[in-house]
Motif scaffolding. Sequence first.
Motif, mmCIF file in Angstrom:
data_model
loop_
_atom_site.group_PDB
_atom_site.id
_atom_site.type_symbol
_atom_site.label_atom_id
_atom_site.label_comp_id
_atom_site.label_asym_id
_atom_site.label_seq_id
_atom_site.Cartn_x
_atom_site.Cartn_y
_atom_site.Cartn_z
ATOM 1 N N GLY A 1 0.838 -1.194 0.000
ATOM 2 C CA GLY A 1 0.000 0.000 0.000
ATOM 3 C C GLY A 1 0.875 1.247 0.000
ATOM 4 N N PRO A 2 0.659 2.157 0.956
ATOM 5 C CA PRO A 2 1.442 3.399 0.992
ATOM 6 C C PRO A 2 2.770 3.263 1.724
ATOM 7 C CG PRO A 2 -0.209 3.450 2.708
ATOM 8 C CD PRO A 2 -0.416 2.145 1.974
ATOM 9 N N VAL A 3 3.167 2.022 2.048
ATOM 10 C CA VAL A 3 4.379 1.790 2.837
ATOM 11 C C VAL A 3 5.448 1.123 1.979
ATOM 12 C CG1 VAL A 3 5.370 0.722 4.896
ATOM 13 C CG2 VAL A 3 2.987 1.533 4.924
ATOM 14 N N LEU A 4 6.632 1.712 1.980
ATOM 15 C CA LEU A 4 7.782 1.135 1.305
ATOM 16 C C LEU A 4 8.724 0.589 2.366
ATOM 17 C CD1 LEU A 4 8.402 1.020 -1.736
ATOM 18 C CD2 LEU A 4 9.841 3.051 -1.441
ATOM 19 N N SER A 5 9.175 -0.651 2.186
ATOM 20 C CA SER A 5 10.074 -1.309 3.141
ATOM 21 C C SER A 5 11.360 -1.672 2.414
ATOM 22 C CB SER A 5 9.395 -2.565 3.710
ATOM 23 O OG SER A 5 10.240 -3.243 4.603
ATOM 24 N N ILE A 6 12.488 -1.130 2.880
ATOM 25 C CA ILE A 6 13.747 -1.269 2.146
ATOM 26 C C ILE A 6 14.881 -1.663 3.097
ATOM 27 C CG2 ILE A 6 15.325 -0.144 0.524
ATOM 28 C CD1 ILE A 6 13.227 1.998 0.088
ATOM 29 N N SER A 7 15.738 -2.564 2.638
ATOM 30 C CA SER A 7 16.951 -2.898 3.406
ATOM 31 C C SER A 7 18.053 -1.911 3.058
ATOM 32 C CB SER A 7 17.403 -4.326 3.113
ATOM 33 O OG SER A 7 17.876 -4.439 1.779
ATOM 34 N N HIS A 8 18.948 -1.646 4.012
ATOM 35 C CA HIS A 8 20.035 -0.704 3.750
ATOM 36 C C HIS A 8 21.414 -1.264 4.048
ATOM 37 C CE1 HIS A 8 20.391 -0.017 8.063
ATOM 38 N NE2 HIS A 8 19.177 0.485 8.152
ATOM 39 N N GLY A 9 21.511 -2.533 4.449
ATOM 40 C CA GLY A 9 22.816 -3.074 4.759
ATOM 41 C C GLY A 9 23.318 -2.562 6.098
ATOM 42 N N MET A 10 24.622 -2.685 6.324
ATOM 43 C CA MET A 10 25.202 -2.347 7.615
ATOM 44 C C MET A 10 26.222 -1.227 7.489
ATOM 45 S SD MET A 10 27.117 -4.904 10.321
ATOM 46 C CE MET A 10 25.717 -6.028 10.358
ATOM 47 N N GLY A 11 26.080 -0.189 8.303
ATOM 48 C CA GLY A 11 27.053 0.878 8.376
ATOM 49 C C GLY A 11 26.730 2.088 7.532
ATOM 50 N N VAL A 12 27.437 3.180 7.817
ATOM 51 C CA VAL A 12 27.213 4.469 7.169
ATOM 52 C C VAL A 12 27.352 4.404 5.649
ATOM 53 C CG1 VAL A 12 28.224 6.778 6.869
ATOM 54 C CG2 VAL A 12 27.676 5.946 9.164
ATOM 55 N N PRO A 13 28.413 3.815 5.080
ATOM 56 C CA PRO A 13 28.529 3.814 3.620
ATOM 57 C C PRO A 13 27.348 3.131 2.924
ATOM 58 C CG PRO A 13 30.629 3.260 4.620
ATOM 59 C CD PRO A 13 29.609 3.237 5.722
ATOM 60 N N SER A 14 26.911 1.990 3.458
ATOM 61 C CA SER A 14 25.834 1.245 2.808
ATOM 62 C C SER A 14 24.508 1.997 2.858
ATOM 63 C CB SER A 14 25.690 -0.134 3.464
ATOM 64 O OG SER A 14 24.719 -0.905 2.786
ATOM 65 N N ILE A 15 24.158 2.526 4.032
ATOM 66 C CA ILE A 15 22.876 3.245 4.121
ATOM 67 C C ILE A 15 22.940 4.563 3.358
ATOM 68 C CG2 ILE A 15 23.352 4.461 6.298
ATOM 69 C CD1 ILE A 15 20.416 4.062 7.043
ATOM 70 N N SER A 16 24.115 5.176 3.283
ATOM 71 C CA SER A 16 24.265 6.424 2.546
ATOM 72 C C SER A 16 23.955 6.240 1.067
ATOM 73 C CB SER A 16 25.681 6.972 2.717
ATOM 74 O OG SER A 16 25.906 8.078 1.872
ATOM 75 N N ILE A 17 24.495 5.186 0.472
ATOM 76 C CA ILE A 17 24.218 4.891 -0.938
ATOM 77 C C ILE A 17 22.721 4.674 -1.143
ATOM 78 C CG2 ILE A 17 24.583 3.219 -2.798
ATOM 79 C CD1 ILE A 17 27.371 2.700 -1.496
ATOM 80 N N MET A 18 22.133 3.871 -0.273
ATOM 81 C CA MET A 18 20.705 3.598 -0.382
ATOM 82 C C MET A 18 19.884 4.880 -0.266
ATOM 83 S SD MET A 18 17.570 3.201 1.162
ATOM 84 C CE MET A 18 17.944 3.260 2.907
ATOM 85 N N LEU A 19 20.231 5.754 0.678
ATOM 86 C CA LEU A 19 19.462 6.984 0.897
ATOM 87 C C LEU A 19 19.544 7.928 -0.296
ATOM 88 C CD1 LEU A 19 20.206 7.694 4.654
ATOM 89 C CD2 LEU A 19 17.974 7.156 3.664
#
Length: 317
Positions: free
Chosen positions: A107-125
Motif C-alpha cells: 500500500g502506501p508503505v515502502l520497506s527497504i533494506s540498507h545493509g550495515m554501516g554508514v557507507p551502505s545506508i548512505s548509498i541507499m538513501l
Amino acid sequence: MAPILADSSKSNLPERENCVNNGFVHVKNPHLDLLSEDILYHFDLGTRTHDLPSMFGDVKFVCVGGSPNRMRDFAIFIHQELGLEGDGNDIKDICAGTDRYSMYKAGPVLSISHGMGVPSISIMLHELIKLLHHAKCRGVTIIRIGTSGGIGIEPGTVVITDIAVDALFRPQFEQVILDKVVIRNTELHQKLAEKLLHCSKEINDFLTIIGHTMCTYDFYEGQGRLDGALCSFSKEEKCEYLQKAYNAGVRNIEMESSVFAAMCHLCGLKAAVVCVTLLDRLQGDQITHSHSVLGEYQKRPQKLIAQFIKKELHLCI
C-alpha cells in the motif's frame, strides 16, 4: 589539515522550508536537472525505464532496516496490519534485479533494506531520496527500524532517537567531500519522536524511551568491545568510555543514525530512528539471548511503527 565547512543547508533555508511546507521531497543537487535519464543503479530502477510516479507516487511511509529478510517480514506484517488484500506472503522484491538492496511495497508503505554501516545506508538513501523526488511523493515520513546495543538500560528496551551523536558525543555527521570536511546537523524530527512515544504507551507491551543514539563506524573497537580480533584498550577504559556516553545522554549505539539524520534533515524529510536494544553494553559485549527472545525483541520496533502508521491513516479503532 582539510578545511572544515558547516552544514551548507543553512544558506538555503527558505528553499528547504518551502519544500517542507509543500510536502515534496527536496533533492539538493542542481546537476540532476541536466540528466536526460537518472539511473538508480543499486535499485535497478531508472526514470526512463520505469514509471516512477505510477509505481511509487502514493508512498507516504518509508521504513528502512539493515536486513533484507527483516524488511521483507516487516512488509508482510504491515500488509496484514493495514488489511490489504491477500496475506502478503507473495510480496515481490522490487529490486530483484540487483543483490545490493531489497525493496517491498505494501500500500502506501515502502520497506527497504540498507545493509550495515554508514557507507551502505548512505548509498541507499541517495537513491531512495531521488526515487521519492522523481515519483513526486508528498508528505513522506521515513523511519529507520533496527537493533542496537543499549547503555544502562534493560535489553529489549526500544529507543526513539532524539539526536544522533558521533563517537565523541557530538551532535553532528562529519564527511570528507573532495578535500573538505563537511559537518551536518543530525537532529531528528522531535514531534515525530513524541508521536511515536505516545503510540508506544498505547501498545504498553515493552519499555520505550527517547534518548541520544551514538553512531559509530565499527561494531568492535569503535563501540568499545573487548571481543574483536583487535583491541587496543583495557576493560577499565572501555567501562569509563561507555559511562561517559551514558552521562552525555546516549542510550544506545548503532552504525547508521548519523548519516540517516543528516540526509533526511537536508532533504526536508520527517525522519525517526527506532531501535530495540539487544543487550546492555555496561554489562558485556556479546549477545547471549536465545534466538526466540531476540526474534521477539526485533518485532518490537515493527509493532510500534505499525501502530503509528495505522493511527496516521486513521485505521485505529
